[in-house]
Design a protein around this motif. Structure first.
Motif, mmCIF file in Angstrom:
data_model
loop_
_atom_site.group_PDB
_atom_site.id
_atom_site.type_symbol
_atom_site.label_atom_id
_atom_site.label_comp_id
_atom_site.label_asym_id
_atom_site.label_seq_id
_atom_site.Cartn_x
_atom_site.Cartn_y
_atom_site.Cartn_z
ATOM 1 N N LEU A 79 0.817 -1.208 0.000
ATOM 2 C CA LEU A 79 0.000 0.000 0.000
ATOM 3 C C LEU A 79 0.854 1.262 0.000
ATOM 4 N N TYR A 80 2.011 1.222 0.667
ATOM 5 C CA TYR A 80 2.915 2.377 0.634
ATOM 6 C C TYR A 80 3.409 2.617 -0.794
ATOM 7 N N ILE A 81 3.751 1.520 -1.471
ATOM 8 C CA ILE A 81 4.185 1.663 -2.861
ATOM 9 C C ILE A 81 3.037 2.158 -3.731
ATOM 10 N N TYR A 82 1.860 1.629 -3.483
ATOM 11 C CA TYR A 82 0.672 2.037 -4.233
ATOM 12 C C TYR A 82 0.399 3.528 -4.030
ATOM 13 N N LYS A 83 0.529 3.954 -2.766
ATOM 14 C CA LYS A 83 0.291 5.371 -2.464
ATOM 15 C C LYS A 83 1.334 6.258 -3.144
ATOM 16 N N ARG A 86 0.294 7.110 -6.586
ATOM 17 C CA ARG A 86 -1.133 7.418 -6.671
ATOM 18 C C ARG A 86 -1.456 8.371 -7.816
ATOM 19 N N HIS A 87 -0.555 9.305 -8.106
ATOM 20 C CA HIS A 87 -0.864 10.282 -9.151
ATOM 21 C C HIS A 87 -0.974 9.610 -10.517
ATOM 22 N N ARG A 88 -0.239 8.538 -10.711
ATOM 23 C CA ARG A 88 -0.317 7.815 -11.980
ATOM 24 C C ARG A 88 -1.560 6.934 -12.060
ATOM 25 N N LEU A 89 -2.164 6.658 -10.890
ATOM 26 C CA LEU A 89 -3.272 5.709 -10.846
ATOM 27 C C LEU A 89 -4.636 6.371 -10.661
ATOM 28 N N GLY A 100 -8.260 0.222 -6.013
ATOM 29 C CA GLY A 100 -7.337 -0.656 -6.728
ATOM 30 C C GLY A 100 -6.422 -1.410 -5.786
ATOM 31 N N GLY A 101 -5.918 -0.726 -4.767
ATOM 32 C CA GLY A 101 -5.052 -1.388 -3.795
ATOM 33 C C GLY A 101 -5.778 -2.461 -3.013
ATOM 34 N N ARG A 102 -7.023 -2.166 -2.608
ATOM 35 C CA ARG A 102 -7.810 -3.152 -1.864
ATOM 36 C C ARG A 102 -8.081 -4.390 -2.714
ATOM 37 N N GLU A 180 -6.188 2.710 7.301
ATOM 38 C CA GLU A 180 -6.757 3.758 6.448
ATOM 39 C C GLU A 180 -7.363 3.172 5.175
ATOM 40 N N ALA A 181 -6.630 2.284 4.520
ATOM 41 C CA ALA A 181 -7.083 1.751 3.231
ATOM 42 C C ALA A 181 -8.357 0.925 3.380
ATOM 43 N N PHE A 182 -8.452 0.146 4.471
ATOM 44 C CA PHE A 182 -9.619 -0.711 4.665
ATOM 45 C C PHE A 182 -10.646 -0.096 5.607
#
Length: 342
Positions: A79-83, A86-89, A100-102, A180-182
């Motif tokens: 999730l840290y990598i995903y965050k 984030r601007h690209r996603l 998407g991360g979930r 936070e994500a979940f």
């Protein structure tokens, strides 16, 4: 065993000149000491092997639960990598950045549950496609079953189950992003009711950390007359959905010795400090019962009792009591129904 020592002796006395008498004497003493050392080193090796054979299963039982901890930290790292990206996603996920991360993590956890536990869910349709509901479930030593059910709901129903977590979870280093994500919340009656009024599905384990630590293979509910979850359901006017997972206590177990000490320590710290062992590849199957509809005539005590009876009926119908790791392993690989009586 002594071939190396014989080689040393040949080197000492087999030279052309034979060397001096003093050198020969010193070499002879060295050989004697070397042979003596080999004997005792050999004994130590055998003893070490015996200790390894004796304690390897014990160590494995304590090391395996750390696999779940590692998976949780790997989830947080993902999730840290995903965050970070984030601007690209953002264009790909217009409604909710974390969706998407979930879903990616849900796919990983769903695969892990299928591979390690042959995990299945019966009654997933009892969770509504839309609209609010309160899921009430039995809390195992580690609620890994809830992770699997959550993953299936995300993947197959497109719904995130909001969850009430103990306050200590928010203090664990590195887990804040998971919370936070979940959308995990510590939860008061008012905040939980508000989540439900917004149309979400919420999950609560009334036994909480106490049930996780001090429950055992008898599968008795340890709710200590808690009715907060019932107050939430009545205030939000939502149904309660009972949930229980077969063999959840056989996948992970908490130590049963020294209970007086551990209860005293929990009363002082409110932290889950009872040692846990396991992560056995037992068969796990979650049963989601029929909803208990909202009834304005119910009191919190009455509704809490109805929910407890519903979960106890699921336990009685689907769980061998007392639980057995051996039989749970058989159920993992052998489909024949096993009698629930010991």
């Amino acid at each position: 065993m002594y071939s190396a020592a014989v080689g040393v002796v040949d080197n000492v006395y087999g030279g052309e000149d034979g060397g001096s008498v003093v050198e020969s004497f010193q070499a002879s003493n060295n050989v004697t000491n070397y042979v003596w050392m080999l004997k005792y080193v050999d004994v130590d090796i055998d003893y070490a092997r015996w200790l390894g054979w004796l304690f390897t299963p014990v160590l494995a039982m304590f090391i395996l639960p750390s696999v779940i901890l590692i998976l949780l930290y790997l989830s947080a790292l993902f999730l840290y990598i995903y965050k970070w990206h984030r601007h690209r996603l953002l264009d790909a996920y217009e409604r909710d950045f974390w969706e998407g991360g979930r879903k990616s993590l849900a796919a990983l956890w769903d695969a892990q549950g299928w591979l390690w536990h042959g995990f299945e869910v019966v009654g997933l349709d009892n969770i509504p496609e839309d609209g609010p509901a309160l899921i009430v479930f039995y809390h195992g030593a580690i609620p890994i079953d809830f992770y699997y059910v959550l993953s299936k709901c995300i993947l197959f129903k497109g719904r995130l189950i909001r969850c009430v977590g103990d306050r200590f979870l928010f203090q664990v280093p590195g887990w804040s992003l998971l919370m936070e994500a979940f959308k995990v919340l510590p939860g008061t009656v008012q905040s939980c009711a508000s989540i439900l009024k917004d149309g979400n599905v919420l999950a609560i384990a009334p036994g909480g950390v106490f049930e996780a630590q001090f429950g055992n293979s008898s599968y008795q509910l340890l709710w200590k007359n808690r009715v907060g979850f019932a107050k939430v359901a009545l205030e939000a006017k939502v149904p309660i959905i009972p949930m229980f997972t077969q063999n959840i206590r056989e996948a992970f177990r908490s130590f049963s010795w020294g209970m007086r000490f551990w209860r005293w320590l929990y009363a002082k710290t409110h932290l889950p400090l009872v040692p846990i062992y396991g992560f056995f590849p037992v068969k796990m199957k979650t049963y989601i019962g029929k909803p208990i509809p909202y009834d304005p005539n119910n009191t919190p005590e009455m509704l809490a009792q109805q929910a407890a009876h519903a979960i106890e009926n699921l336990i009685k119908e689907h769980q061998r009591v007392p639980g057995s790791v051996f039989h749970a392993l058989i159920e993992r690989f052998y489909k024949k129904e096993v009698s629930k009586s010991a």
